[in-house]
Scaffold this motif. Sequence first.
Motif, mmCIF file in Angstrom:
data_model
loop_
_atom_site.group_PDB
_atom_site.id
_atom_site.type_symbol
_atom_site.label_atom_id
_atom_site.label_comp_id
_atom_site.label_asym_id
_atom_site.label_seq_id
_atom_site.Cartn_x
_atom_site.Cartn_y
_atom_site.Cartn_z
ATOM 1 N N ALA A 1 0.815 -1.215 0.000
ATOM 2 C CA ALA A 1 0.000 0.000 0.000
ATOM 3 C C ALA A 1 0.850 1.267 0.000
ATOM 4 O O ALA A 1 0.396 2.325 -0.442
ATOM 5 N N LYS A 2 2.079 1.171 0.491
ATOM 6 C CA LYS A 2 2.951 2.341 0.532
ATOM 7 C C LYS A 2 3.332 2.831 -0.861
ATOM 8 O O LYS A 2 3.814 3.951 -1.023
ATOM 9 N N HIS A 3 3.135 1.990 -1.865
ATOM 10 C CA HIS A 3 3.582 2.314 -3.216
ATOM 11 C C HIS A 3 2.476 2.908 -4.087
ATOM 12 O O HIS A 3 2.612 2.958 -5.319
ATOM 13 N N ALA A 4 1.386 3.355 -3.454
ATOM 14 C CA ALA A 4 0.294 3.998 -4.177
ATOM 15 C C ALA A 4 -0.468 4.887 -3.212
ATOM 16 O O ALA A 4 -0.240 4.855 -2.004
ATOM 17 N N ASP A 5 -1.383 5.681 -3.759
ATOM 18 C CA ASP A 5 -2.213 6.537 -2.911
ATOM 19 C C ASP A 5 -3.375 5.760 -2.314
ATOM 20 O O ASP A 5 -3.931 6.152 -1.288
ATOM 21 N N ALA A 6 -3.767 4.665 -2.965
ATOM 22 C CA ALA A 6 -4.835 3.810 -2.454
ATOM 23 C C ALA A 6 -4.629 2.404 -2.994
ATOM 24 O O ALA A 6 -4.012 2.210 -4.052
ATOM 25 N N ILE A 7 -5.134 1.425 -2.252
ATOM 26 C CA ILE A 7 -5.029 0.036 -2.673
ATOM 27 C C ILE A 7 -6.404 -0.613 -2.576
ATOM 28 O O ILE A 7 -7.137 -0.393 -1.614
ATOM 29 N N ASP A 8 -6.756 -1.373 -3.609
ATOM 30 C CA ASP A 8 -8.017 -2.111 -3.646
ATOM 31 C C ASP A 8 -7.656 -3.565 -3.943
ATOM 32 O O ASP A 8 -7.512 -3.945 -5.103
ATOM 33 N N VAL A 9 -7.474 -4.352 -2.893
ATOM 34 C CA VAL A 9 -7.077 -5.748 -3.066
ATOM 35 C C VAL A 9 -8.307 -6.549 -3.506
ATOM 36 O O VAL A 9 -9.336 -6.538 -2.837
ATOM 37 N N GLN A 10 -8.182 -7.233 -4.633
ATOM 38 C CA GLN A 10 -9.303 -7.988 -5.190
ATOM 39 C C GLN A 10 -9.450 -9.329 -4.466
ATOM 40 O O GLN A 10 -8.589 -10.189 -4.571
ATOM 41 N N THR A 11 -10.549 -9.475 -3.758
ATOM 42 C CA THR A 11 -10.774 -10.679 -2.953
ATOM 43 C C THR A 11 -12.092 -11.364 -3.307
ATOM 44 O O THR A 11 -12.542 -12.253 -2.589
ATOM 45 N N GLN A 12 -12.714 -10.968 -4.426
ATOM 46 C CA GLN A 12 -14.068 -11.414 -4.707
ATOM 47 C C GLN A 12 -14.234 -12.934 -4.782
ATOM 48 O O GLN A 12 -15.283 -13.457 -4.419
ATOM 49 N N ARG A 13 -13.232 -13.656 -5.210
ATOM 50 C CA ARG A 13 -13.391 -15.106 -5.325
ATOM 51 C C ARG A 13 -13.377 -15.814 -3.969
ATOM 52 O O ARG A 13 -13.675 -16.993 -3.873
ATOM 53 N N PHE A 14 -13.071 -15.072 -2.909
ATOM 54 C CA PHE A 14 -13.020 -15.661 -1.570
ATOM 55 C C PHE A 14 -14.225 -15.279 -0.699
ATOM 56 O O PHE A 14 -14.274 -15.640 0.468
ATOM 57 N N VAL A 15 -15.177 -14.565 -1.281
ATOM 58 C CA VAL A 15 -16.294 -14.040 -0.491
ATOM 59 C C VAL A 15 -17.042 -15.144 0.255
ATOM 60 O O VAL A 15 -17.485 -14.954 1.389
ATOM 61 N N LYS A 16 -17.187 -16.303 -0.354
ATOM 62 C CA LYS A 16 -17.945 -17.393 0.276
ATOM 63 C C LYS A 16 -17.081 -18.294 1.158
ATOM 64 O O LYS A 16 -17.576 -19.270 1.723
ATOM 65 N N SER A 17 -15.807 -17.973 1.282
ATOM 66 C CA SER A 17 -14.900 -18.769 2.106
ATOM 67 C C SER A 17 -15.194 -18.558 3.585
ATOM 68 O O SER A 17 -15.534 -17.454 4.023
ATOM 69 N N ASP A 18 -15.054 -19.631 4.369
ATOM 70 C CA ASP A 18 -15.260 -19.545 5.820
ATOM 71 C C ASP A 18 -14.241 -18.619 6.492
ATOM 72 O O ASP A 18 -14.486 -18.109 7.588
ATOM 73 N N THR A 19 -13.103 -18.438 5.840
ATOM 74 C CA THR A 19 -12.038 -17.629 6.433
ATOM 75 C C THR A 19 -12.010 -16.198 5.898
ATOM 76 O O THR A 19 -11.081 -15.436 6.189
ATOM 77 N N PHE A 20 -13.029 -15.819 5.100
ATOM 78 C CA PHE A 20 -13.023 -14.508 4.443
ATOM 79 C C PHE A 20 -12.908 -13.364 5.455
ATOM 80 O O PHE A 20 -12.114 -12.443 5.284
ATOM 81 N N LYS A 21 -13.692 -13.426 6.510
ATOM 82 C CA LYS A 21 -13.680 -12.347 7.503
ATOM 83 C C LYS A 21 -12.301 -12.179 8.128
ATOM 84 O O LYS A 21 -11.796 -11.058 8.266
ATOM 85 N N ASP A 22 -11.661 -13.299 8.511
ATOM 86 C CA ASP A 22 -10.327 -13.231 9.111
ATOM 87 C C ASP A 22 -9.301 -12.731 8.103
ATOM 88 O O ASP A 22 -8.397 -11.951 8.446
ATOM 89 N N MET A 23 -9.441 -13.166 6.848
ATOM 90 C CA MET A 23 -8.515 -12.752 5.800
ATOM 91 C C MET A 23 -8.571 -11.236 5.609
ATOM 92 O O MET A 23 -7.537 -10.558 5.570
ATOM 93 N N ILE A 24 -9.778 -10.691 5.522
ATOM 94 C CA ILE A 24 -9.941 -9.251 5.340
ATOM 95 C C ILE A 24 -9.428 -8.486 6.559
ATOM 96 O O ILE A 24 -8.774 -7.453 6.441
#
Length: 199
Positions: free
Chosen positions: A161-184
Motif C-alpha cells: 500500500a505504501k507504493h500507491a495513494d490507495a489500494i483495492d485488493v481484489q478478494t471477490q473469489r473468496f467471499v464465500k470462504s469460511d475464512t473470508f472475515k479473518d482474511m480481510i
Amino acid sequence: EEQGWAKNQLSQSTSLAFFLNTRSPYYDQNLNTLAKNLKQGDSIFILVNTKPDQSDILVQQAKSICKEGVNVYSALLYSKLENIVNDSMPKNADWVVYDYENGTGFSPEFTVNQTKSQQYFDQAKDAVERYNQKTSSNAKLMITPPYGELLPGNWNWGLAAKHADAIDVQTQRFVKSDTFKDMISNMSDQIQKESPGKS
C-alpha cells in the motif's frame, strides 16, 4: 438488504466505494441506484477511459443526483503498465487505476514477487506525477492487486500500500470462504499498521 438478499453488518464508520464503467449499458441505472443509497463518506469512481472528453460532465451529473458528502471521482483504468507510462493519458482524471492482474489482456509484467511488483507500482506512481505536472492535475494512483493470484508470494499488504495513494485488493473469489472475515481483517490490520488511511 431491503429484499432480503443481504444482511447489513457494517459498522457506522464503514465507507463504501464503487466503480462505475461508462461502457456498461446499465451505467445510468447503476448510478441512480447508488445515488439513492450511498451516504456521506461513500465514494463512486467513474471509469471514463472511453469518454475522457466528458469526464467533467459525467462527474458533475453524478454529483448532482448524489446525497451531500458522497465523493464522486473520475478514474482512468489501465491493465498494462506501458499504457500508464506512455504519457498519453487524457486530462482531468482524479484517479489512475492500475489493474495489476495475471491473464490474457492483463498486465504482461505481472509477477507474484512483491519486490518486483512494487517496482512496477513505483513506475506507475512516477508516471502519474509526470501526468500531474504536464496537465496541472492532481490525480492519484490506485493499485488493484489480486489476492488469490498473489498468495504464493506471501505479500505484506501494508508494504504494498505504501507504493500507491490507495489500494483495492481484489478478494471477490473468496467471499464465500469460511475464512473470508479473518482474511480481510488481517489484511486491513497490515495496511493500517504500515500505511494508515489507505485500506
